[in-house]
Design an enzyme around this catalytic site. Structure first.
Site, PDB file in Angstrom:
ATOM      1  N   ASP A 270      -0.516   2.462  -5.304  1.00  0.00           N
ATOM      2  CA  ASP A 270      -0.477   1.034  -5.587  1.00  0.00           C
ATOM      3  C   ASP A 270      -1.705   0.650  -6.403  1.00  0.00           C
ATOM      4  O   ASP A 270      -2.790   1.181  -6.184  1.00  0.00           O
ATOM      5  CB  ASP A 270      -0.439   0.238  -4.286  1.00  0.00           C
ATOM      6  CG  ASP A 270      -1.617   0.560  -3.371  1.00  0.00           C
ATOM      7  OD1 ASP A 270      -1.845   1.753  -3.080  1.00  0.00           O
ATOM      8  OD2 ASP A 270      -2.328  -0.374  -2.947  1.00  0.00           O
TER       9      ASP A 270
ATOM     10  N   ASN B 295      -9.092   3.613  -1.312  1.00  0.00           N
ATOM     11  CA  ASN B 295      -9.519   4.564  -0.282  1.00  0.00           C
ATOM     12  C   ASN B 295      -8.784   5.895  -0.333  1.00  0.00           C
ATOM     13  O   ASN B 295      -9.354   6.941  -0.007  1.00  0.00           O
ATOM     14  CB  ASN B 295      -9.371   3.942   1.102  1.00  0.00           C
ATOM     15  CG  ASN B 295     -10.420   2.877   1.376  1.00  0.00           C
ATOM     16  OD1 ASN B 295     -11.509   2.912   0.806  1.00  0.00           O
ATOM     17  ND2 ASN B 295     -10.097   1.917   2.225  1.00  0.00           N
TER      18      ASN B 295
ATOM     19  N   HIS C 121       0.817  -1.211   0.000  1.00  0.00           N
ATOM     20  CA  HIS C 121       0.000   0.000   0.000  1.00  0.00           C
ATOM     21  C   HIS C 121       0.852   1.262   0.000  1.00  0.00           C
ATOM     22  O   HIS C 121       0.339   2.355  -0.269  1.00  0.00           O
ATOM     23  CB  HIS C 121      -0.922  -0.011   1.225  1.00  0.00           C
ATOM     24  CG  HIS C 121      -2.342   0.351   0.930  1.00  0.00           C
ATOM     25  ND1 HIS C 121      -2.894   0.395  -0.339  1.00  0.00           N
ATOM     26  CD2 HIS C 121      -3.366   0.709   1.769  1.00  0.00           C
ATOM     27  CE1 HIS C 121      -4.165   0.751  -0.261  1.00  0.00           C
ATOM     28  NE2 HIS C 121      -4.480   0.953   1.001  1.00  0.00           N
TER      29      HIS C 121
ATOM     30  N   ASN D  30      -6.902   6.552   4.163  1.00  0.00           N
ATOM     31  CA  ASN D  30      -8.281   6.939   3.876  1.00  0.00           C
ATOM     32  C   ASN D  30      -8.579   8.412   4.125  1.00  0.00           C
ATOM     33  O   ASN D  30      -9.704   8.864   3.879  1.00  0.00           O
ATOM     34  CB  ASN D  30      -9.268   6.055   4.670  1.00  0.00           C
ATOM     35  CG  ASN D  30      -9.072   6.169   6.171  1.00  0.00           C
ATOM     36  OD1 ASN D  30      -8.152   6.830   6.630  1.00  0.00           O
ATOM     37  ND2 ASN D  30      -9.936   5.515   6.931  1.00  0.00           N
TER      38      ASN D  30
END
Length: 214
Positions: free
Chosen positions: A93, A114, A20, A68
Site C-alpha cells: 500500500d 514498516n 494496509h 513490521n
C-alpha cells in the site's frame, strides 16, 4: 527477471479488507491469474505458492508475521532459494499515490513503511522492486495509522481492484526482466476518466391557462 512476488499485509480476518493489506490483494489476484493456491509454509513464515513460468521457477509469498516483521518471511525464502534482491517484487500500500493508480519502482528508501523497513533490514539492501498500490493519504500525518488499518470507501476499493487488474497485464514483462516495458505499461495504464454528468434537459415552459371568460 522477477522470481519472487511478495504481497504485504497483516494476517487475520479483521485486517483482510483494510488498506494496509493491498499487497495481499495483489498477490491474491496474481495467484488467481496463475491458477495456483497459496498455502501456509511455516519454514518461510507465510502463505506461499510455487510454479513454473516460461521455464523458470516463480514464488508467490504473503508473510504471516504481521507487517513490521515482513522481512523475516521474505529473507528466509530468498536466502534458501538464493533469490537476489533485484529478483524480488514487493507489492504494498502506498499513501502518496491516489487510489486507482499504481507505480513500479526500484530501490530507494522505505519511506517509513514498516513492512519495507523490515525487508530492508533482512535483505541488507533496498535494491529490490516495489509495486506501490495507491491508497491515498488522510491529509494529516497523525491519522496515517488509523487510515491504513481501516477499510477504504467502496469507490476507492473498486479503483484499487481495477488498478490491480491492470497492473497484472505487465506480468509477462516482469517475468522476462523487461522492467522498462513493465514500467511503461503500468504507469501509462491509467483508470478511465469518469464521464462528465449530462446537463439537465430544459423542460418546456408551462403554458399559462387561458384568461377566464367574462
Amino acid at each position: 527477471m522477477i522470481k519472487l512476488f511478495v504481497g504485504l499485509g497483516n494476517p487475520g480476518p479483521e485486517y483482510d479488507a483494510t488498506r494496509h493489506n493491498a499487497g495481499f490483494w495483489w498477490v491474491d489476484a496474481l495467484a488467481r491469474e496463475l491458477k495456483v493456491n497459496l498455502a501456509m509454509d511455516r519454514g518461510y513464515h507465510g502463505l506461499m505458492a510455487r510454479t513454473t513460468l516460461q521455464g523458470n521457477t516463480v514464488w508467490l509469498l504473503e508473510p504471516q508475521t504481521f507487517m513490521n516483521l515482513s522481512g523475516k518471511s521474505v529473507g528466509a525464502l530468498a536466502r534458501f532459494f538464493k533469490i537476489q534482491p533485484s529478483e524480488i517484487l514487493v507489492a504494498h500500500d502506498e499513501l502518496d499515490v491516489v487510489p486507482g493508480e499504481v507505480k513500479l519502482k526500484f530501490g530507494g528508501s522505505h519511506a517509513g513503511h514498516n513492512g519495507l523497513r523490515d525487508i530492508h533490514a533482512q535483505l541488507g539492501t533496498g535494491d529490490y522492486w516495489r509495486l506501490r498500490l495507491g491508497v491515498g493519504h488522510p491529509g494529516v500525518k497523525s491519522e496515517v495509522v488509523n487510515w491504513v488499518l481501516k477499510k477504504p470507501s467502496l469507490d476507492h476499493r473498486i479503483a484499487i481492484d481495477q488498478c490491480i487488474d491492470r497492473s497484472l497485464k505487465a506480468l509477462p514483462h516482469l517475468l522476462a526482466g523487461e522492467m522498462d516495458k513493465a514500467t511503461m505499461l503500468i504507469h501509462t495504464s491509467k483508470p478511465p476518466r469518469p464521464k462528465p454528468p449530462r446537463p439537465p434537459v430544459d423542460s418546456p415552459a408551462p403554458i399559462p391557462p387561458p384568461p377566464p371568460m367574462e
